[in-house]
Design a protein around this motif. Structure first.
Motif, PDB file in Angstrom:
ATOM      1  N   HIS A 223      -1.905 -16.357   2.292  1.00  0.00           N
ATOM      2  CA  HIS A 223      -1.282 -15.046   2.097  1.00  0.00           C
ATOM      3  C   HIS A 223       0.174 -15.065   2.548  1.00  0.00           C
ATOM      4  O   HIS A 223       1.012 -14.357   1.996  1.00  0.00           O
ATOM      5  CB  HIS A 223      -2.066 -13.977   2.859  1.00  0.00           C
ATOM      6  CG  HIS A 223      -3.426 -13.719   2.293  1.00  0.00           C
ATOM      7  ND1 HIS A 223      -3.617 -13.093   1.088  1.00  0.00           N
ATOM      8  CD2 HIS A 223      -4.659 -14.045   2.749  1.00  0.00           C
ATOM      9  CE1 HIS A 223      -4.927 -13.019   0.830  1.00  0.00           C
ATOM     10  NE2 HIS A 223      -5.559 -13.592   1.821  1.00  0.00           N
TER      11      HIS A 223
ATOM     12  N   LEU B 174       1.748  -7.455   7.669  1.00  0.00           N
ATOM     13  CA  LEU B 174       0.703  -7.430   6.648  1.00  0.00           C
ATOM     14  C   LEU B 174       1.067  -6.450   5.545  1.00  0.00           C
ATOM     15  O   LEU B 174       1.667  -5.399   5.791  1.00  0.00           O
ATOM     16  CB  LEU B 174      -0.642  -7.031   7.265  1.00  0.00           C
ATOM     17  CG  LEU B 174      -1.130  -7.884   8.438  1.00  0.00           C
ATOM     18  CD1 LEU B 174      -2.509  -7.418   8.887  1.00  0.00           C
ATOM     19  CD2 LEU B 174      -1.170  -9.351   8.047  1.00  0.00           C
ATOM     20  N   ARG B 175       0.689  -6.811   4.322  1.00  0.00           N
ATOM     21  CA  ARG B 175       0.929  -5.961   3.159  1.00  0.00           C
ATOM     22  C   ARG B 175      -0.384  -5.732   2.427  1.00  0.00           C
ATOM     23  O   ARG B 175      -1.242  -6.616   2.409  1.00  0.00           O
ATOM     24  CB  ARG B 175       1.942  -6.613   2.217  1.00  0.00           C
ATOM     25  CG  ARG B 175       3.326  -6.769   2.804  1.00  0.00           C
ATOM     26  CD  ARG B 175       4.224  -7.569   1.888  1.00  0.00           C
ATOM     27  NE  ARG B 175       3.751  -8.947   1.750  1.00  0.00           N
ATOM     28  CZ  ARG B 175       4.300  -9.843   0.936  1.00  0.00           C
ATOM     29  NH1 ARG B 175       5.310  -9.496   0.162  1.00  0.00           N
ATOM     30  NH2 ARG B 175       3.836 -11.068   0.881  1.00  0.00           N
ATOM     31  N   PRO B 176      -0.562  -4.557   1.833  1.00  0.00           N
ATOM     32  CA  PRO B 176      -1.816  -4.291   1.120  1.00  0.00           C
ATOM     33  C   PRO B 176      -2.017  -5.293  -0.019  1.00  0.00           C
ATOM     34  O   PRO B 176      -1.089  -5.584  -0.783  1.00  0.00           O
ATOM     35  CB  PRO B 176      -1.636  -2.874   0.576  1.00  0.00           C
ATOM     36  CG  PRO B 176      -0.559  -2.271   1.437  1.00  0.00           C
ATOM     37  CD  PRO B 176       0.349  -3.389   1.805  1.00  0.00           C
ATOM     38  N   GLY B 177      -3.198  -5.828  -0.119  1.00  0.00           N
ATOM     39  CA  GLY B 177      -3.522  -6.730  -1.210  1.00  0.00           C
ATOM     40  C   GLY B 177      -3.944  -5.957  -2.451  1.00  0.00           C
ATOM     41  O   GLY B 177      -4.305  -4.776  -2.380  1.00  0.00           O
ATOM     42  N   MET B 178      -3.867  -6.608  -3.580  1.00  0.00           N
ATOM     43  CA  MET B 178      -4.247  -5.991  -4.853  1.00  0.00           C
ATOM     44  C   MET B 178      -5.232  -6.889  -5.580  1.00  0.00           C
ATOM     45  O   MET B 178      -5.141  -8.113  -5.484  1.00  0.00           O
ATOM     46  CB  MET B 178      -3.021  -5.750  -5.734  1.00  0.00           C
ATOM     47  CG  MET B 178      -2.028  -4.762  -5.172  1.00  0.00           C
ATOM     48  SD  MET B 178      -0.651  -4.458  -6.318  1.00  0.00           S
ATOM     49  CE  MET B 178       0.307  -3.265  -5.360  1.00  0.00           C
ATOM     50  N   THR B 179      -6.150  -6.276  -6.281  1.00  0.00           N
ATOM     51  CA  THR B 179      -7.139  -7.015  -7.049  1.00  0.00           C
ATOM     52  C   THR B 179      -7.125  -6.532  -8.488  1.00  0.00           C
ATOM     53  O   THR B 179      -7.241  -5.329  -8.749  1.00  0.00           O
ATOM     54  CB  THR B 179      -8.555  -6.825  -6.458  1.00  0.00           C
ATOM     55  OG1 THR B 179      -8.572  -7.301  -5.114  1.00  0.00           O
ATOM     56  CG2 THR B 179      -9.581  -7.595  -7.278  1.00  0.00           C
TER      57      THR B 179
ATOM     58  N   HIS C 266      -7.957 -11.777  -7.549  1.00  0.00           N
ATOM     59  CA  HIS C 266      -7.177 -11.318  -6.398  1.00  0.00           C
ATOM     60  C   HIS C 266      -5.727 -11.754  -6.551  1.00  0.00           C
ATOM     61  O   HIS C 266      -5.369 -12.888  -6.237  1.00  0.00           O
ATOM     62  CB  HIS C 266      -7.780 -11.869  -5.103  1.00  0.00           C
ATOM     63  CG  HIS C 266      -9.210 -11.461  -4.908  1.00  0.00           C
ATOM     64  ND1 HIS C 266      -9.568 -10.180  -4.552  1.00  0.00           N
ATOM     65  CD2 HIS C 266     -10.363 -12.148  -5.063  1.00  0.00           C
ATOM     66  CE1 HIS C 266     -10.893 -10.098  -4.467  1.00  0.00           C
ATOM     67  NE2 HIS C 266     -11.381 -11.285  -4.782  1.00  0.00           N
TER      68      HIS C 266
ATOM     69  N   SER D 250      -3.245 -10.255  -4.993  1.00  0.00           N
ATOM     70  CA  SER D 250      -2.538  -9.935  -3.762  1.00  0.00           C
ATOM     71  C   SER D 250      -1.298  -9.108  -4.090  1.00  0.00           C
ATOM     72  O   SER D 250      -1.343  -8.181  -4.884  1.00  0.00           O
ATOM     73  CB  SER D 250      -2.183 -11.222  -3.012  1.00  0.00           C
ATOM     74  OG  SER D 250      -1.617 -10.920  -1.762  1.00  0.00           O
ATOM     75  N   THR D 251      -0.164  -9.451  -3.484  1.00  0.00           N
ATOM     76  CA  THR D 251       1.081  -8.734  -3.759  1.00  0.00           C
ATOM     77  C   THR D 251       2.029  -9.608  -4.559  1.00  0.00           C
ATOM     78  O   THR D 251       3.244  -9.425  -4.529  1.00  0.00           O
ATOM     79  CB  THR D 251       1.760  -8.306  -2.440  1.00  0.00           C
ATOM     80  OG1 THR D 251       1.985  -9.480  -1.632  1.00  0.00           O
ATOM     81  CG2 THR D 251       0.897  -7.338  -1.676  1.00  0.00           C
TER      82      THR D 251
END
Length: 209
Positions: free
Chosen positions: A15, A35-40, A90, A92-93
């Motif tokens: 990450h 930390l950054r919000p993950g995206m799926t 996944h 992520s960002t």
């Protein structure tokens, strides 16, 4: 950079990487990680007839299984799956697009999609698989003469993660490991040095979704 401190070598996926140096006269070192919000990316996979694909494989560096290691290396065994017409990837960002290859080896249909964090923000996507075609390869020696009776078990590879770096290291795997159902018997070159192999399904760009 991780193991030797210089560019090149096999990609290591994580990450984030934070460079730090602990000097001999220090007992500890505080490292702050943001930390950054993950995206799926989620969506459905349909066949040429528009019906949901019940079972398919996904190949991409975003399809990584959990590990105790700090970073991961992609192997062909780490493939995602499509179940009952649905899938998750996944992203992520990630701002850069990452190719994801879909394959239903039993129906011989497939497709290629590009996903990023932007793809996840657009809501569920639809990937339509199309019939796979065939490609013909010709094996020759250094002088250009055809080579017969060569088993193409590891000669022909599928590039799963192309390298965009000057220090090229493409993530690839032999076709027999990508699709053991259709490549249980590896292609063998004939007298003219030719061997016919299936090719991946048509490319579909989902970067704008």
């Amino acid at each position: 950079m991780v193991s030797q401190g210089k560019p090149g070598g096999r990609p290591a996926y994580a990450h984030a990487f934070i460079a730090c140096e602990v000097k001999p006269d220090r007992d500890s070192l505080e490292v702050n990680a943001v930390l950054r919000p993950g995206m799926t990316v989620t969506g459905q996979v349909i066949g040429p007839d528009g019906q949901p694909i019940q079972d398919a494989w996904m190949f991409s560096p975003v399809c990584l299984t959990p590990s105790r290691e700090a970073w991961l290396e992609w192997t062909v065994e780490q493939n995602g799956t499509v179940k009952s017409g649905g899938f998750q990837a996944h992203a992520s960002t990630l701002k850069a697009e990452v190719p994801v290859y879909f394959l239903d080896p039993n129906r011989k249909v497939g497709a290629t999609a590009n996903f990023s964090g932007k793809s996840a923000a657009g809501g569920p996507v639809t990937v339509r698989l199309q019939p796979c075609g065939n490609a013909k390869a010709r094996l020759v020696d250094a002088s250009g003469k055809p080579i017969a009776a060569i088993v193409a078990r590891t000669v022909i590879n599928m590039v799963v993660a192309p390298s965009n770096s000057l220090f090229r290291y493409e993530e690839a795997a032999p076709l027999v490991r990508i699709d053991p159902i259709n490549y249980a018997d590896s292609p063998v070159s004939d007298a003219p040095g030719a061997g016919r192999v299936p090719r991946p399904g048509p490319r579909r760009d989902l970067s704008n979704l």
